[in-house]
Design a protein around this motif. Structure first.
Motif, PDB file in Angstrom:
ATOM      1  N   GLY A  18      13.444  83.249  29.125  1.00 53.49           N
ATOM      2  CA  GLY A  18      13.807  82.623  30.384  1.00 53.49           C
ATOM      3  C   GLY A  18      15.261  82.138  30.337  1.00 53.49           C
ATOM      4  O   GLY A  18      15.826  81.935  29.255  1.00 53.49           O
ATOM      5  N   CYS A  19      15.848  81.950  31.497  1.00 54.72           N
ATOM      6  CA  CYS A  19      17.270  81.612  31.562  1.00 54.72           C
ATOM      7  C   CYS A  19      17.465  80.119  31.850  1.00 54.72           C
ATOM      8  O   CYS A  19      16.770  79.534  32.697  1.00 54.72           O
ATOM      9  N   LEU A  20      18.406  79.538  31.135  1.00 54.98           N
ATOM     10  CA  LEU A  20      18.850  78.168  31.407  1.00 54.98           C
ATOM     11  C   LEU A  20      20.116  78.260  32.247  1.00 54.98           C
ATOM     12  O   LEU A  20      21.172  78.681  31.768  1.00 54.98           O
ATOM     13  N   SER A  21      20.006  77.890  33.529  1.00 54.00           N
ATOM     14  CA  SER A  21      21.137  78.066  34.431  1.00 54.00           C
ATOM     15  C   SER A  21      21.071  77.056  35.565  1.00 54.00           C
ATOM     16  O   SER A  21      19.981  76.614  35.959  1.00 54.00           O
ATOM     17  N   PHE A  22      22.261  76.683  36.110  1.00 49.80           N
ATOM     18  CA  PHE A  22      22.345  75.792  37.260  1.00 49.80           C
ATOM     19  C   PHE A  22      23.233  76.437  38.318  1.00 49.80           C
ATOM     20  O   PHE A  22      24.138  77.216  38.015  1.00 49.80           O
ATOM     21  N   ARG A  23      22.945  76.102  39.545  1.00 52.57           N
ATOM     22  CA  ARG A  23      23.736  76.660  40.651  1.00 52.57           C
ATOM     23  C   ARG A  23      25.177  76.198  40.536  1.00 52.57           C
ATOM     24  O   ARG A  23      25.463  75.033  40.275  1.00 52.57           O
ATOM     25  N   ARG A  24      26.074  77.139  40.732  1.00 57.45           N
ATOM     26  CA  ARG A  24      27.498  76.816  40.715  1.00 57.45           C
ATOM     27  C   ARG A  24      28.148  77.469  41.931  1.00 57.45           C
ATOM     28  O   ARG A  24      28.505  78.644  41.900  1.00 57.45           O
ATOM     29  N   GLU A  25      28.252  76.692  43.005  1.00 54.48           N
ATOM     30  CA  GLU A  25      28.809  77.222  44.247  1.00 54.48           C
ATOM     31  C   GLU A  25      29.867  76.256  44.785  1.00 54.48           C
ATOM     32  O   GLU A  25      29.846  75.046  44.499  1.00 54.48           O
ATOM     33  N   ALA A  26      30.758  76.795  45.560  1.00 52.27           N
ATOM     34  CA  ALA A  26      31.777  75.956  46.197  1.00 52.27           C
ATOM     35  C   ALA A  26      31.110  74.917  47.093  1.00 52.27           C
ATOM     36  O   ALA A  26      30.143  75.231  47.806  1.00 52.27           O
ATOM     37  N   HIS A  27      31.615  73.706  47.044  1.00 57.00           N
ATOM     38  CA  HIS A  27      31.134  72.608  47.860  1.00 57.00           C
ATOM     39  C   HIS A  27      29.712  72.162  47.492  1.00 57.00           C
ATOM     40  O   HIS A  27      29.050  71.480  48.275  1.00 57.00           O
ATOM     41  N   ASP A  34      18.534  77.120  38.416  1.00 54.59           N
ATOM     42  CA  ASP A  34      18.195  78.403  39.044  1.00 54.59           C
ATOM     43  C   ASP A  34      18.002  79.518  38.010  1.00 54.59           C
ATOM     44  O   ASP A  34      18.255  80.681  38.281  1.00 54.59           O
ATOM     45  N   GLY A  35      17.551  79.135  36.820  1.00 52.71           N
ATOM     46  CA  GLY A  35      17.325  80.129  35.773  1.00 52.71           C
ATOM     47  C   GLY A  35      16.085  80.965  36.041  1.00 52.71           C
ATOM     48  O   GLY A  35      14.999  80.447  36.303  1.00 52.71           O
ATOM     49  N   GLY A  36      16.228  82.282  35.993  1.00 51.13           N
ATOM     50  CA  GLY A  36      15.095  83.186  36.237  1.00 51.13           C
ATOM     51  C   GLY A  36      14.217  83.371  35.012  1.00 51.13           C
ATOM     52  O   GLY A  36      14.589  83.022  33.885  1.00 51.13           O
ATOM     53  N   ASP A  37      13.040  83.926  35.242  1.00 51.76           N
ATOM     54  CA  ASP A  37      12.076  84.170  34.160  1.00 51.76           C
ATOM     55  C   ASP A  37      12.406  85.466  33.418  1.00 51.76           C
ATOM     56  O   ASP A  37      12.954  86.417  33.995  1.00 51.76           O
ATOM     57  N   GLY A  74      20.728  83.897  35.809  1.00 53.39           N
ATOM     58  CA  GLY A  74      20.935  82.882  36.825  1.00 53.39           C
ATOM     59  C   GLY A  74      20.644  83.406  38.215  1.00 53.39           C
ATOM     60  O   GLY A  74      20.340  84.584  38.420  1.00 53.39           O
ATOM     61  N   LYS A  75      20.708  82.495  39.191  1.00 55.04           N
ATOM     62  CA  LYS A  75      20.428  82.819  40.601  1.00 55.04           C
ATOM     63  C   LYS A  75      18.989  83.318  40.782  1.00 55.04           C
ATOM     64  O   LYS A  75      18.704  84.179  41.608  1.00 55.04           O
ATOM     65  N   ARG A  76      18.109  82.745  39.901  1.00 47.71           N
ATOM     66  CA  ARG A  76      16.663  83.061  39.975  1.00 47.71           C
ATOM     67  C   ARG A  76      16.377  84.557  39.827  1.00 47.71           C
ATOM     68  O   ARG A  76      15.437  85.099  40.421  1.00 47.71           O
ATOM     69  N   MET A  77      17.190  85.239  39.059  1.00 44.47           N
ATOM     70  CA  MET A  77      16.988  86.669  38.831  1.00 44.47           C
ATOM     71  C   MET A  77      16.084  86.861  37.611  1.00 44.47           C
ATOM     72  O   MET A  77      16.449  86.490  36.492  1.00 44.47           O
ATOM     73  N   HIS A  78      14.916  87.414  37.870  1.00 45.96           N
ATOM     74  CA  HIS A  78      13.932  87.605  36.813  1.00 45.96           C
ATOM     75  C   HIS A  78      14.195  88.901  36.049  1.00 45.96           C
ATOM     76  O   HIS A  78      14.672  89.886  36.613  1.00 45.96           O
ATOM     77  N   GLY A 128       9.478  84.394  29.005  1.00 50.65           N
ATOM     78  CA  GLY A 128       9.685  82.953  29.023  1.00 50.65           C
ATOM     79  C   GLY A 128      10.054  82.465  30.409  1.00 50.65           C
ATOM     80  O   GLY A 128      10.692  83.182  31.187  1.00 50.65           O
ATOM     81  N   ARG A 129       9.657  81.258  30.724  1.00 54.08           N
ATOM     82  CA  ARG A 129       9.960  80.692  32.036  1.00 54.08           C
ATOM     83  C   ARG A 129      11.365  80.105  32.056  1.00 54.08           C
ATOM     84  O   ARG A 129      11.796  79.446  31.107  1.00 54.08           O
ATOM     85  N   GLY A 130      12.052  80.354  33.162  1.00 52.99           N
ATOM     86  CA  GLY A 130      13.383  79.773  33.328  1.00 52.99           C
ATOM     87  C   GLY A 130      13.298  78.284  33.620  1.00 52.99           C
ATOM     88  O   GLY A 130      12.212  77.751  33.905  1.00 52.99           O
ATOM     89  N   ASN A 131      14.435  77.602  33.597  1.00 52.91           N
ATOM     90  CA  ASN A 131      14.390  76.144  33.744  1.00 52.91           C
ATOM     91  C   ASN A 131      13.996  75.681  35.142  1.00 52.91           C
ATOM     92  O   ASN A 131      13.719  74.507  35.354  1.00 52.91           O
ATOM     93  N   ILE A 132      13.907  76.602  36.111  1.00 51.77           N
ATOM     94  CA  ILE A 132      13.442  76.204  37.442  1.00 51.77           C
ATOM     95  C   ILE A 132      11.991  75.718  37.408  1.00 51.77           C
ATOM     96  O   ILE A 132      11.555  75.002  38.315  1.00 51.77           O
ATOM     97  N   HIS A 133      11.216  76.102  36.377  1.00 55.96           N
ATOM     98  CA  HIS A 133       9.796  75.735  36.314  1.00 55.96           C
ATOM     99  C   HIS A 133       9.572  74.336  35.765  1.00 55.96           C
ATOM    100  O   HIS A 133       8.447  73.832  35.824  1.00 55.96           O
ATOM    101  N   PHE A 134      10.596  73.713  35.208  1.00 53.54           N
ATOM    102  CA  PHE A 134      10.375  72.457  34.497  1.00 53.54           C
ATOM    103  C   PHE A 134      10.947  71.245  35.241  1.00 53.54           C
ATOM    104  O   PHE A 134      11.183  70.192  34.654  1.00 53.54           O
TER     105      PHE A 134
END
Length: 465
Positions: A18-27, A34-37, A74-78, A128-134
């Motif tokens: 699973g991916c450990l990721s956070f959204r990184r967008e302007a503003h 938003d880590g995908g599985d 990232g970006k919830r991409m499984h 493995g589950r991404g960090n969005i599940h926790f």
């Protein structure tokens, strides 16, 4: 080459992390997780295929592995799921667990008796589950994800048993190969010496109304049920047949054997190998009656067969079925005498037996479900052993997978692992075994200090394991 028994090692594909990721967008200064599985690993699947005639494909290659799942992003991409590995086996293949270390055959996994029937023998690991599940009400930005689950792996034994309707059995040189050549398009090796046939031969016989498959089983000798003369290798191919066709050489062969004694020997060997074979419907064939001087032997054989039929009817000579069971077909595989009437009788009997068996087949076992349930029950079990003062070893498939899935460099992941252990009741089992705070707990190649988990239990109480 005819190969009917092999042992192979199978392993599913490991699950992706699973991916450990956070959204990184302007503003969006504080984007959420938003880590995908990770993708699931592929399964190793056995499939019965009527176009496969032996286990030759597994004679020299013994290791088979499915592809693994890819990691999440990232970006919830499984991650993508690994491809299943389909291993084709003959219809009639029995699958057992096998211990390579102990050299022992274990529990039955499946008995693949129909074309297209499948069973998963090594399941791929879950991704493995991404960090969005926790995410919970108290944990808004979980800084951990699961690693991929390791796949199941094991040794299995494949044993092929012929799916013939009728099996020709008898002592060596009784004329079985000549008979199957006369009845069908099969062309086995035929010669005037014992054990000419060393592997079973199959032939399709066309009757007047019904067709059937007949198997020519290599000759059996006294002691075959104990493995003499490769008895076990031959006898297992009789187990699935609906009808046994007992071929008796009325000349006694070049050894001058007594045909009636040959008849008794084969009956005894079948009964000693498996009790059920003693009750299997059968037809007795007196072969080589074209040879002068066989009349007395045929008469004595008929008397013996009728005695057996009466005994099977509990001594009632006039019971239904005694006359049919005591019938002996006089034939000559060489000249073709009596073969047509024998074919007609076998075809009718096979059709009758197979029709009666259809009802039982309607409720056939779903091996995928049964075996998976048994495997899951077994995997959930674990043991706690005290190795020495202050040191304990924990062993179990499921609990070891949890350890492998954990990122041991991440404190939050370790705390979550502690929570999962408590859900399994591991803390209670360790306390029962005598563990106290500060003791060393070993799982696989990892070791950690035992402590009660009251604080971590509160933190992760809302997590969905």
């Amino acid at each position: 080459m005819f190969v009917d028994k092999v042992r192979i090692y199978v392993k599913g594909g490991d699950g992706g992390a699973g991916c450990l990721s956070f959204r990184r967008e302007a503003h969006v200064p504080k984007g959420g997780p938003d880590g995908g599985d990770g993708g699931h690993g592929g399964n190793v699947v056995l499939e019965a295929d009527q176009s496969v005639s032996s286990l030759l494909d597994y004679r020299f290659k013994h290791h088979f592995k499915a592809t693994r799942g890819t990691h999440g992003m990232g970006k919830r991409m499984h991650g993508a799921t690994g491809d299943d590995l389909i291993l084709k086996v003959p219809v009639g293949t029995v699958v057992h667990e096998y211990s390579e270390e102990k050299k022992e055959t274990g529990e039955l996994i499946a008995d693949l008796t129909h074309d297209g029937e499948r069973v998963i023998v090594a399941e791929g690991g879950h991704g493995g589950r991404g960090n969005i599940h926790f995410v919970t009400s108290t944990r808004r930005a979980p800084a951990f994800a699961e690693l991929g689950e390791p796949a199941q792996e094991c040794w299995i034994e494949l044993e092929m048993k012929l799916m013939a309707d009728a099996a020709l059995v008898g002592v060596p040189s009784a004329g079985k190969s000549s008979l199957i050549a006369r009845m069908s398009a099969a062309r086995p090796k035929i010669a005037d010496y014992p054990f000419t046939t060393l592997v079973p031969n199959l032939g399709v016989v066309q009757g007047d109304e019904h067709n059937f498959v007949v198997a020519d089983i290599p000759g059996l000798i006294e002691g075959a049920h104990e493995g003499k003369g490769l008895g076990h290798e031959f006898l297992r191919h009789i187990e699935r047949t609906a009808l046994i066709v007992h071929v008796v050489d009325m000349t006694g062969g070049y050894e001058g054997r007594d045909p009636v004694e040959d008849y008794r020997i084969i009956n005894n060997e079948l009964a000693m190998y498996a009790d059920e074979l003693a009750q299997r419907p059968r037809i007795v064939v007196a072969n080589k009656v074209d040879v002068p001087g066989t009349e007395d032997a045929v008469r004595r054989l008929k008397e013996e067969v009728r005695k057996d039929a009466i005994a099977a009817a509990n001594g009632n000579e006039f019971a239904d079925g005694v006359d049919e069971a005591s019938r002996v077909f006089e034939i000559s595989a060489l000249t073709g005498k009596g073969v047509d009437s024998l074919i007609h009788a076998i075809a009718d009997k096979v059709f009758e037996l197979r029709s009666a068996a259809k009802e039982a087949q309607e409720g056939e076992v779903q091996y995928d479900q049964v075996w998976q349930h048994k495997r899951e029950q077994r995997d959930r079990k674990y043991t706690v052993r005290k190795l020495s003062d202050g040191i304990f070893r924990v062993e179990g498939v499921q609990i070891e997978r949890m350890v492998v899935q954990t990122d041991w460099e991440n404190d939050e992941a370790l705390s979550f692992l502690q929570h999962r252990f408590n859900r399994l009741g591991l803390e209670k089992e360790l306390l029962k075994a005598g563990a106290v705070n500060g003791d060393e707990i070993r799982i696989l190649g990892r070791a950690f200090e035992f402590e009660t988990a009251e604080s971590t239990e509160d933190i992760f109480a809302e997590l969905d394991d």
